[in-house]
Scaffold this active site. Structure first.
Site, mmCIF file in Angstrom:
data_model
loop_
_atom_site.group_PDB
_atom_site.id
_atom_site.type_symbol
_atom_site.label_atom_id
_atom_site.label_comp_id
_atom_site.label_asym_id
_atom_site.label_seq_id
_atom_site.Cartn_x
_atom_site.Cartn_y
_atom_site.Cartn_z
ATOM 1 N N LYS A 159 0.977 -1.144 0.078
ATOM 2 C CA LYS A 159 0.057 -0.013 -0.038
ATOM 3 C C LYS A 159 1.005 1.363 -0.139
ATOM 4 O O LYS A 159 1.203 1.693 1.056
ATOM 5 C CB LYS A 159 -0.898 -0.193 1.302
HETATM 6 N N1 PPE Z 1 -7.666 -1.576 -3.282
HETATM 7 C C1 PPE Z 1 -7.468 -0.403 -3.097
HETATM 8 C C2 PPE Z 1 -6.474 0.429 -4.157
HETATM 9 C C3 PPE Z 1 -7.398 0.248 -1.692
HETATM 10 O O1 PPE Z 1 -6.896 1.593 -1.583
HETATM 11 C C4 PPE Z 1 -7.925 -0.296 -0.796
HETATM 12 C C5 PPE Z 1 -8.183 0.318 0.629
HETATM 13 C C6 PPE Z 1 -8.523 -1.589 -0.888
HETATM 14 C C7 PPE Z 1 -8.431 -2.204 -2.213
HETATM 15 C C8 PPE Z 1 -9.321 -2.367 0.099
HETATM 16 O O2 PPE Z 1 -8.517 -2.832 1.043
HETATM 17 P P1 PPE Z 1 -8.864 -3.015 2.486
HETATM 18 O O3 PPE Z 1 -9.121 -1.797 3.171
HETATM 19 O O4 PPE Z 1 -7.642 -3.842 3.224
HETATM 20 O O5 PPE Z 1 -10.071 -3.940 2.465
HETATM 21 N N2 PPE Z 1 -8.288 1.821 0.630
HETATM 22 C C9 PPE Z 1 -8.260 2.391 1.609
HETATM 23 C C10 PPE Z 1 -7.730 3.950 1.365
HETATM 24 C C11 PPE Z 1 -8.970 4.684 1.039
HETATM 25 C C12 PPE Z 1 -8.674 6.057 0.948
HETATM 26 O O6 PPE Z 1 -9.274 7.029 0.303
HETATM 27 O O7 PPE Z 1 -7.852 6.619 1.462
HETATM 28 C C13 PPE Z 1 -9.127 2.143 2.747
HETATM 29 O O8 PPE Z 1 -10.042 1.602 2.341
HETATM 30 O O9 PPE Z 1 -8.886 2.514 3.866
#
Ligand code: PPE
Length: 305
Positions: A159
């Site tokens: 990330k």
């Molecule tokens: N894909 C991406 C690209 C992504 O950024 C997230 C989380 C996910 C999938 C889902 O991952 P998880 O949270 O582990 O289920 N995105 C984070 C950031 C959002 C933001 O605007 O900043 C979040 O959901 O916290």
């Protein structure tokens, strides 16, 4: 605007919100090599608060840092404790928590010999990411003209701060065109993920989600797979095309911020009958109960404050 709280954790100390500043020559600000997490804390039915899947988020933060060759100067236990403490110190009962690992100032240029690795953890109240109405009724999505990062361009298991330029471009494009969220395809043209969410589709009772290769390994994605399997459904982690999405019975996004948000329309075509379907609604219901400690079988996902 972010609702300010009293303290932010920086490099091992709690500092006042207004003092949590960095120098303009901070390396990460210029080049984007930093890693972060997004975690939620929920208030449970019994009045206590819990951090959802804390261990998995902290593990992913350390894995992201490892991929980016950033040596976090704290242990997993110290970071986990700081995450719980930032909520207690600010008396937050429900919050979004943002740990970030970044390179400080002192050296410039792409190659830096002595990385000064810094860590900050902030928390603030953050409601439904794609709107309460989005959670209830579903959102309208547009397939992006921007391609998702290829696995060998940016490491999708990390990330990484800089990867979000791609997400920001896609999301702005979608919003300016009148949609709620962007859906990015991978470099082969298969469905990848949203700007900040993983995606699931349902067709004739079969649930599919994108394989992990071109997407962030979502922790909500993992929770949802577990919930669906416990409901007797099999989830296929398999590539699918945008027209398979157009013709799905149901589709939904998952993410810590987005939680479980149904998709009611893609590229002006309704998904199913244009409202959240039974599988999406059921998963949503169980997920929201689980994060509030109302599903005992998932209580090991919770770290109480
Ligand atoms: N894909 C991406 C690209 C992504 O950024 C997230 C989380 C996910 C999938 C889902 O991952 P998880 O949270 O582990 O289920 N995105 C984070 C950031 C959002 C933001 O605007 O900043 C979040 O959901 O916290």
């Amino acid at each position: 605007m972010i609702q300010q709280v009293e303290k932010i954790w920086m490099d091992g100390k709690f500092v006042n919100w207004k003092d949590a500043n960095i120098h303009v020559l901070t390396h990460t600000l210029h080049y984007g090599l930093g890693v972060f997490e997004g975690i939620r804390c929920y208030k449970c039915a019994d009045g206590r608060s819990e951090v959802f899947r804390l261990k998995e988020h902290v593990d992913r933060l350390f894995e992201s840092a490892h991929i980016c060759q950033m040596d976090i100067p704290f242990s997993r236990e110290e970071i986990s404790e700081a995450i719980l403490e930032i909520l207690r110190v600010n008396k937050l009962e429900e919050a979004y928590i943002r740990p970030i690992v970044f390179i400080g100032d002192g050296e410039m240029g792409i190659y830096v010999k002595n990385y000064d690795i810094r860590v900050a953890i902030a928390a603030w109240a953050w409601g439904a990411y794609l709107g309460d109405e989005g959670i209830q009724r579903g959102i309208r999505v547009k397939v992006s003209s921007f391609t998702r990062q290829h696995v060998n361009i940016s490491m999708t298991k990390s990330k990484t701060c800089g990867s979000y330029v791609n997400s920001i471009m896609a999301k702005r494009e979608a919003i300016l065109a009148g949609y709620d969220e962007a859906l990015l395809l991978d470099n082969e043209g298969y469905v990848s993920e949203g700007s900040g969410e993983n995606i699931f589709i349902v067709k004739n009772g079969v649930v599919k989600t994108t394989p992990r290769s071109s997407v962030l390994s979502g922790i909500t994605r993992d929770s949802v797979i577990q919930i669906l399997e416990d409901q007797g459904k099999t989830v296929k982690e398999e590539s699918f095309t945008r027209d398979e999405l157009y013709t799905a019975d149901e589709a939904f996004f998952t993410g810590t911020a987005a939680e479980i948000t149904p998709i009611r329309e893609v590229d002006d075509r309704s998904v199913g009958n244009g409202s959240p379907g039974p599988v999406s609604k059921k998963v949503q219901e169980i997920y929201f109960r689980a994060v509030k400690g109302e599903e005992p079988r998932y209580n090991d996902w919770l770290s109480y404050l």
